[in-house]
Design a protein around this motif. Structure first.
Motif, PDB file in Angstrom:
ATOM      1  N   ASP A   1      49.830  38.688  47.159  1.00 42.35           N
ATOM      2  CA  ASP A   1      48.863  37.927  47.959  1.00 42.35           C
ATOM      3  C   ASP A   1      48.393  38.704  49.182  1.00 42.35           C
ATOM      4  O   ASP A   1      47.233  38.609  49.587  1.00 42.35           O
TER       5      ASP A   1
ATOM      6  N   LEU B   1      40.492  30.145  35.774  1.00 41.28           N
ATOM      7  CA  LEU B   1      41.658  30.461  36.602  1.00 41.28           C
ATOM      8  C   LEU B   1      42.455  29.187  36.808  1.00 41.28           C
ATOM      9  O   LEU B   1      41.939  28.195  37.317  1.00 41.28           O
TER      10      LEU B   1
ATOM     11  N   GLU C   1      45.217  43.255  48.621  1.00 44.95           N
ATOM     12  CA  GLU C   1      44.090  42.986  47.743  1.00 44.95           C
ATOM     13  C   GLU C   1      44.054  43.909  46.523  1.00 44.95           C
ATOM     14  O   GLU C   1      44.094  43.486  45.402  1.00 44.95           O
TER      15      GLU C   1
ATOM     16  N   ASP D   1      46.221  29.883  36.824  1.00 41.71           N
ATOM     17  CA  ASP D   1      47.545  30.464  37.009  1.00 41.71           C
ATOM     18  C   ASP D   1      47.712  31.027  38.412  1.00 41.71           C
ATOM     19  O   ASP D   1      46.785  31.616  38.965  1.00 41.71           O
ATOM     20  N   PRO D   2      48.903  30.890  39.000  1.00 41.25           N
ATOM     21  CA  PRO D   2      49.129  31.416  40.348  1.00 41.25           C
ATOM     22  C   PRO D   2      49.052  32.932  40.452  1.00 41.25           C
ATOM     23  O   PRO D   2      49.001  33.473  41.551  1.00 41.25           O
ATOM     24  N   THR D   3      49.035  33.637  39.319  1.00 42.48           N
ATOM     25  CA  THR D   3      48.918  35.095  39.371  1.00 42.48           C
ATOM     26  C   THR D   3      47.493  35.516  39.736  1.00 42.48           C
ATOM     27  O   THR D   3      47.245  36.679  40.003  1.00 42.48           O
ATOM     28  N   LYS D   4      46.555  34.540  39.719  1.00 36.48           N
ATOM     29  CA  LYS D   4      45.157  34.774  40.104  1.00 36.48           C
ATOM     30  C   LYS D   4      44.378  35.586  39.085  1.00 36.48           C
ATOM     31  O   LYS D   4      43.301  36.090  39.369  1.00 36.48           O
ATOM     32  N   ASP D   5      44.905  35.749  37.873  1.00 35.91           N
ATOM     33  CA  ASP D   5      44.192  36.489  36.838  1.00 35.91           C
ATOM     34  C   ASP D   5      43.332  35.534  36.018  1.00 35.91           C
ATOM     35  O   ASP D   5      43.703  34.387  35.763  1.00 35.91           O
TER      36      ASP D   5
ATOM     37  N   THR E   1      39.111  36.321  41.419  1.00 32.07           N
ATOM     38  CA  THR E   1      38.343  36.364  42.666  1.00 32.07           C
ATOM     39  C   THR E   1      37.456  37.595  42.777  1.00 32.07           C
ATOM     40  O   THR E   1      36.575  37.645  43.641  1.00 32.07           O
TER      41      THR E   1
ATOM     42  N   ARG F   1      41.343  40.170  37.995  1.00 32.19           N
ATOM     43  CA  ARG F   1      41.561  39.128  38.995  1.00 32.19           C
ATOM     44  C   ARG F   1      40.309  38.275  39.127  1.00 32.19           C
ATOM     45  O   ARG F   1      39.202  38.778  39.300  1.00 32.19           O
TER      46      ARG F   1
ATOM     47  N   TYR G   1      34.850  31.244  35.915  1.00 36.69           N
ATOM     48  CA  TYR G   1      34.328  32.514  36.404  1.00 36.69           C
ATOM     49  C   TYR G   1      33.639  33.273  35.275  1.00 36.69           C
ATOM     50  O   TYR G   1      33.879  33.019  34.085  1.00 36.69           O
TER      51      TYR G   1
END
Length: 296
Positions: A270, A98, A273, A100-104, A146, A144, A138
């Motif tokens: 953001d 991870l 969820e 990237d700000p897209t969180k993918d 997270t 995503r 990850y």
């Protein structure tokens, strides 16, 4: 009966992961444990359309033989007797990073990749004059990051202070025969490098945990895909509008409206969820209507 059916579900999943149809199977070999239960054998035989099961394998001998073959493969010995045997360890879950700000999560090692394995990918900076990148590692099947299993993180320093997207960073995933994962990142121009070693104990999730993560990925696939489509479109619009040549042609008032809409979408992502896929699709249509004056 529910427990018996789980045994057949494992067989089905094995075939699916191997991209094979049960009609391609020549022989069904059972050895030890649950395969000794008559009901399991009956279900297996029914699943494979009445094919006779091979039950003559001694389970202790099978384990010892398999370990011997694996040892031979690992030391690279050229043995003609083993040339037709394929014995592979594989990654139970996809591995990725991870940044990237897209969180993918960007997958570098797909699930079921043979071990040992070495995979490389390229990333770049997201901001002007960015001199460092935090890389989070990850494993999992969700879009995503997270929602997946966090393994570790490290920082790459010494990146050239150049406009965003110019710096080229090579990320390498190297898994050895013992299942130890080494992740490194190197900027091609300066040669700056950083890395992390992730030991096998962090990668050793239980079978139930792996199954749960794969099952969750299938359950949330539509929602994840819809969310990715929205995030990807927002990123593309932002990159386009920030491009000096294209941005100069856009009316300032229109440009501000588009930038505000993009920030609103990222904030919305953001704050929420996991929503129904239809809500992501509606938000994408709204953003597309706002960004209609420019071509993406």
């Amino acid at each position: 009966m529910e427990l018996f059916k789980k045994c057949i579900d494992i067989v089905k999943k094995c075939l699916t992961d191997s991209k094979m149809d049960k009609n391609c199977v020549h022989d069904v070999v059972v050895s030890g444990r649950s395969s000794r239960i008559p009901k399991v054998q009956q279900l297996l035989q029914y699943f494979f359309k009445g094919k006779a099961l091979c039950k003559s394998i001694n389970p202790d001998e099978a384990v010892a033989y398999g370990a011997t073959v694996q040892a031979d493969i690992l030391i690279g010995k050229d043995n003609e007797k083993l040339q037709d045997i394929v014995l592979l360890n594989v990654t139970p879950l996809s591995l990725g990073i991870l940044t990237d700000p897209t969180k993918d999560m960007s997958v570098l090692v797909p699930r079921n990749s043979a071990i040992p394995a070495k995979k490389e990918g390229n990333i770049t900076t997201k901001r002007d004059n960015q001199t460092s990148i935090i890389i989070l590692v990850y494993e999992g099947e969700r879009a995503r990051a997270t929602d997946n299993n966090f393994l570790g993180e490290f920082v790459l320093l010494g990146i050239s202070a150049v406009p965003r997207g110019v710096a080229q960073v090579k990320v390498c995933f190297d898994i050895d025969a013992n299942g130890i994962l080494n992740v490194s990142a190197e900027e091609i121009t300066t040669g700056s490098m950083s890395k992390i070693t992730i030991t096998k104990d962090k990668l050793s999730l239980s079978g139930e945990e792996v199954e749960r993560m794969v099952r969750d990925a299938e359950t949330y696939k539509a929602k994840d895909n819809a969310r990715i489509a929205l995030a990807d479109y927002a990123c593309k619009v932002r990159n386009t509008i920030n491009d000096e040549k294209i941005g100069a042609k856009v009316d300032p008032e229109c440009k501000k409206k588009i930038k505000d809409a993009i920030e609103q979408v990222f904030q919305w992502l953001d704050d929420h969820e996991l929503l129904d896929s239809g809500l992501y699709e509606d938000k994408l249509k709204w953003l597309q209507s706002v960004c209609n004056p420019i071509s993406i």
